[in-house]
Design an enzyme around this catalytic site. Sequence first.
Site, PDB file in Angstrom:
ATOM      1  N   GLY A 271       0.954  -1.286   0.095  1.00 54.35           N
ATOM      2  CA  GLY A 271      -0.138  -0.034   0.053  1.00 54.35           C
ATOM      3  C   GLY A 271       0.890   1.211  -0.018  1.00 54.35           C
ATOM      4  O   GLY A 271       0.400   2.212   0.640  1.00 54.35           O
ATOM      5  N   ALA A 272       2.023   1.273  -0.823  1.00 48.59           N
ATOM      6  CA  ALA A 272       2.795   2.216  -0.786  1.00 48.59           C
ATOM      7  C   ALA A 272       2.597   3.463  -1.570  1.00 48.59           C
ATOM      8  O   ALA A 272       3.576   4.560  -1.678  1.00 48.59           O
ATOM      9  CB  ALA A 272       4.202   1.791  -0.970  1.00 48.59           C
ATOM     10  N   ASN A 273       1.762   3.466  -2.489  1.00 46.76           N
ATOM     11  CA  ASN A 273       1.455   4.424  -3.261  1.00 46.76           C
ATOM     12  C   ASN A 273       0.406   5.769  -2.638  1.00 46.76           C
ATOM     13  O   ASN A 273       0.581   6.713  -3.456  1.00 46.76           O
ATOM     14  CB  ASN A 273       0.541   3.844  -4.570  1.00 46.76           C
ATOM     15  N   THR A 274       0.120   5.720  -1.545  1.00 48.86           N
ATOM     16  CA  THR A 274      -0.429   6.778  -0.978  1.00 48.86           C
ATOM     17  C   THR A 274      -0.516   6.741   0.535  1.00 48.86           C
ATOM     18  O   THR A 274      -0.111   5.833   1.110  1.00 48.86           O
ATOM     19  CB  THR A 274      -2.161   7.028  -1.248  1.00 48.86           C
ATOM     20  N   GLY A 275      -0.480   7.846   1.381  1.00 43.91           N
ATOM     21  CA  GLY A 275      -1.003   8.197   2.790  1.00 43.91           C
ATOM     22  C   GLY A 275       0.402   7.373   3.577  1.00 43.91           C
ATOM     23  O   GLY A 275       1.608   7.612   3.327  1.00 43.91           O
TER      24      GLY A 275
ATOM     25  N   GLY B  34       1.702   4.431   3.852  1.00 44.54           N
ATOM     26  CA  GLY B  34       2.602   3.656   2.923  1.00 44.54           C
ATOM     27  C   GLY B  34       3.250   4.441   2.242  1.00 44.54           C
ATOM     28  O   GLY B  34       4.636   4.182   2.067  1.00 44.54           O
TER      29      GLY B  34
ATOM     30  N   SER C  88      -4.131  -0.780  14.288  1.00 44.22           N
ATOM     31  CA  SER C  88      -4.835   0.414  14.461  1.00 44.22           C
ATOM     32  C   SER C  88      -5.423   0.379  15.999  1.00 44.22           C
ATOM     33  O   SER C  88      -5.547  -0.559  16.738  1.00 44.22           O
ATOM     34  CB  SER C  88      -6.239   0.523  13.548  1.00 44.22           C
TER      35      SER C  88
ATOM     36  N   TYR D   8     -13.866  -4.084  11.118  1.00 43.93           N
ATOM     37  CA  TYR D   8     -12.556  -3.620  10.815  1.00 43.93           C
ATOM     38  C   TYR D   8     -11.930  -3.955  12.267  1.00 43.93           C
ATOM     39  O   TYR D   8     -10.827  -4.137  12.236  1.00 43.93           O
ATOM     40  CB  TYR D   8     -12.688  -2.111  10.975  1.00 43.93           C
TER      41      TYR D   8
END
Length: 301
Positions: free
Chosen positions: A22-26, A28, A146, A172
Amino acid sequence: MSETWTEQHIPDQQGRVAVVTGANTGLGFETARMLAEHGAHVVMAVRDAEKGKQAAARIDGDVSVQVLDLSSLDSIRSAAADLRAGHPRIDLLINNAGVMYTPKQTTADGFEMQFGTNHLGHFAFTGLLLDQLLPVPGSRVVTVSSVGHRIRADIHFDDLQWERSYAPVAAYGQAKLANLMFTYELQRRLASRGTTIATAAHPGVSNTELARNMPAALRLPFTWLAPLLTQSPAMGALPTLRAATDPAVFGGQYYGPSGTGEVRGHPELVTSSPASRDIATQQRLWAVSEELTGVRFPLDD
């Protein structure tokens, strides 16, 4: 542990290989950026190749992009095979990607989306890559949980996939509780190896795209209060980075923000819920996860 830990405390990462999901945003993206800027070769494992390439172009460092859809066991197996072929050694595996409060839906393999992506996807991905980490001194598996692991959270073995009823917040919570239980059981199995450790982290409340599926009743108040209640993705990534790189970290530790309620602040050692520490449940979850994914870890019990 009282020292204020910042990006400047990240040790030199030259010669190290880090895989960040998940490294493309936020969170990550910030995790990948900081590791790359400190010398690591970072594999940005992302669902969308084009978005991954765009994100990689924004990083001043040695990065590459690997397609990975954690909601598909076929994609996970394909990505792991690519990484095993391209990287004889992996120093850091950072299980960061996640979905939150999604409408009721299932993965390609029929798992509830949050449990399937956040827990089972990372469980399978880790198991398939562990042989690349085990020979590497100082290697780590870091899984992002989380504060939600405390909220309406339990492992519902009688209805893991929420087929009888579905509550996004509780689902979640189950997935994020599972992330911690996976970390603790993995560390127990790694302990005799002496090379690789498993750690966990949480970002507090960060202002990222992850909240896009927040219930409508909460979305507007959250938007208004976000500047007061959240921190930037760069700050939110620091607990993960500390768990991944601080030489003083031990296996089985959990890092989060230092502020009130662990919502904001610099990273420090924190404590997870009593439920997350239940060894019998950890072991049962591990066995069920192996059965559901078909992935067996190369570790002795």
